[in-house]
Enzyme design. Structure first.
Site, short mmCIF file in Angstrom:
data_model
loop_
_atom_site.label_atom_id
_atom_site.label_comp_id
_atom_site.label_asym_id
_atom_site.label_seq_id
_atom_site.Cartn_x
_atom_site.Cartn_y
_atom_site.Cartn_z
N HIS A 161 -28.79 10.59 15.20
CA HIS A 161 -28.19 11.69 15.73
C HIS A 161 -29.24 12.91 15.84
O HIS A 161 -29.93 13.39 15.28
CB HIS A 161 -27.04 12.39 14.62
CG HIS A 161 -25.98 13.39 15.62
ND1 HIS A 161 -26.33 14.40 16.01
CD2 HIS A 161 -24.71 13.13 15.82
CE1 HIS A 161 -25.35 15.07 16.68
NE2 HIS A 161 -24.44 14.44 16.62
N ASP B 85 -20.65 8.16 12.27
CA ASP B 85 -19.76 6.89 12.78
C ASP B 85 -19.85 5.92 12.00
O ASP B 85 -18.69 5.12 11.56
CB ASP B 85 -20.01 6.78 14.35
CG ASP B 85 -20.00 7.91 15.29
OD1 ASP B 85 -18.83 8.53 15.20
OD2 ASP B 85 -20.91 8.09 15.89
#
Length: 381
Positions: free
Chosen positions: A280, A321
């Site tokens: 990320h 996720d």
């Protein structure tokens, strides 16, 4: 991605090491441990080049503005949440620590600047969580709810309660005044998942100025009803690069079952595709939301295999996720559970941002940099 050593990054930036580290902590430059020497770090070359060009003054103002919306510098002020040195904060409180005990209702009270805990719904119907029902219910409100401009924050908070109840009745149906995580666990008949659901809802309630939140703020800036801001945020969240990224994780797990994690990852990378489960840009040392969630349920074996292989091959840690998809598998939740959890949680953040945007009184209206055919000559009379 190409990576630079600290020496190469400093040479390109023409700056001091402290400035390089500050840019990393602020999320402007992504970094990862050097596989050859874990005591050293490598720095994302594209991020370094972008900052080097900015400092050299070689970019036009419109180019700066265009790149700002792609993981660039902040574009508006907000007191709701921020990411600093790899930690997520809600109005100054560490979100991972807050998630140890808080509910989504308490998170809403914090993000909305309200002191009271929220009632979480109005229906006792025993139905299944449904994203389609949430869309329809919100759309039904949009044409009758009042515009948000010209109303006090107290009035908007009262309406936000109602909008959240509308979303909750669709995504976590259950008895009134039951905490949302319990309603969600009961609707899926998975009481053992309740505490992990509570933790996930808190961790996902807000995440600074992501795509869906920016959409919600644009909608609110036009004076639309709060229900319209949540509807617009929800529509954006369904994109595969945002809240629906868990489907990419599921696809990797299916491939892992078929051919093994290493081969599944090799195929994905060979096709030039990004791997949704890892990394990320705002968390160079790993997504704090993932680490705050993964320690509270047993990781299914195929997810553990994918995590080990991916972190070694890609050099990035798993993200939220991955954690959501893993949690759904661990508790045998419905396949769409990750997007249901994400949507319910993030509705709280969208409402907080909508109310903050209304209070600013500003219309968000950037200009486009025209790149089409040359305009025809205009003859003035």
């Amino acid at each position: 991605m190409s990576w630079l050593t600290a020496e190469e990054a400093l040479q390109a930036l023409k700056t001091k090491p402290q400035t390089l580290y500050a840019n990393v902590s602020r999320g402007r430059i992504r970094a990862k441990p050097d596989p050859a020497d874990p005591r050293r770090s490598l720095y994302q070359a594209a991020d370094v080049q972008r900052l080097a060009e900015r400092h050299a003054g070689r970019r036009k103002a419109e180019t700066v503005a265009a790149e700002t919306i792609r993981w660039g510098d902040p574009v508006l002020s907000s007191a709701i949440s921020t990411i600093i040195e790899g930690r997520l904060f809600y109005r100054g409180r560490d979100a991972a620590d807050f998630a140890d005990t808080a509910t989504l209702e308490q998170t809403a009270a914090l993000l909305w600047n309200g002191a009271e805990a929220l009632s979480s719904g109005t229906t006792g119907e025993n139905t299944s969580p449904s994203l389609q029902t949430a869309f329809l219910a919100l759309a039904g409100r949009v044409t009758t709810d009042l515009p948000s401009l010209g109303r006090s924050q107290a009035a908007l908070r009262r309406e936000a309660h109602g909008v959240l109840s509308t979303v909750s009745d669709a995504l976590a149906p259950g008895l009134p005044d039951r905490p949302l995580h319990l309603r969600l666990a009961e609707s899926w008949q998975r009481p053992q998942a309740a505490d992990c659901l509570r933790r996930a809802l808190v961790l996902l309630a807000d995440h600074e100025l992501n795509a869906s939140t920016f959409t919600a703020r644009v909608t609110a800036s036009a004076g639309a009803a709060l229900s319209a801001t949540v509807l617009s945020g929800l529509a954006t969240l369904t994109g595969p690069l945002h809240g629906a990224a868990w489907q990419g994780v599921d696809a990797l797990i299916e491939a892992t079952i078929a051919v093994g994690a290493e081969q599944a990852l090799r195929r994905t990378l060979a096709q030039g595709n990004s791997v949704a489960a890892f990394g990320h840009p705002l968390y160079p040392d790993g997504d704090i939301r993932a680490s705050a969630l993964l320690g509270y349920f047993p990781l299914p074996s195929k997810f553990a295999e994918l995590r080990e292989a991916g972190e070694a091959m890609i050099g990035e840690k798993v993200n939220v996720d991955f954690a959501l998809a893993a949690m759904a598998a661990a508790f045998d939740l419905p396949r769409e559970a990750p997007i249901i959890i994400f949507s319910l949680a993030r509705s709280v953040g969208w409402l907080a941002h909508a109310m903050e945007q209304v209070e600013s009184g500003e219309l968000i209206r950037p200009r486009a940099r025209y790149a089409g055919p040359a305009p025809e000559t205009v003859t003035r009379r």
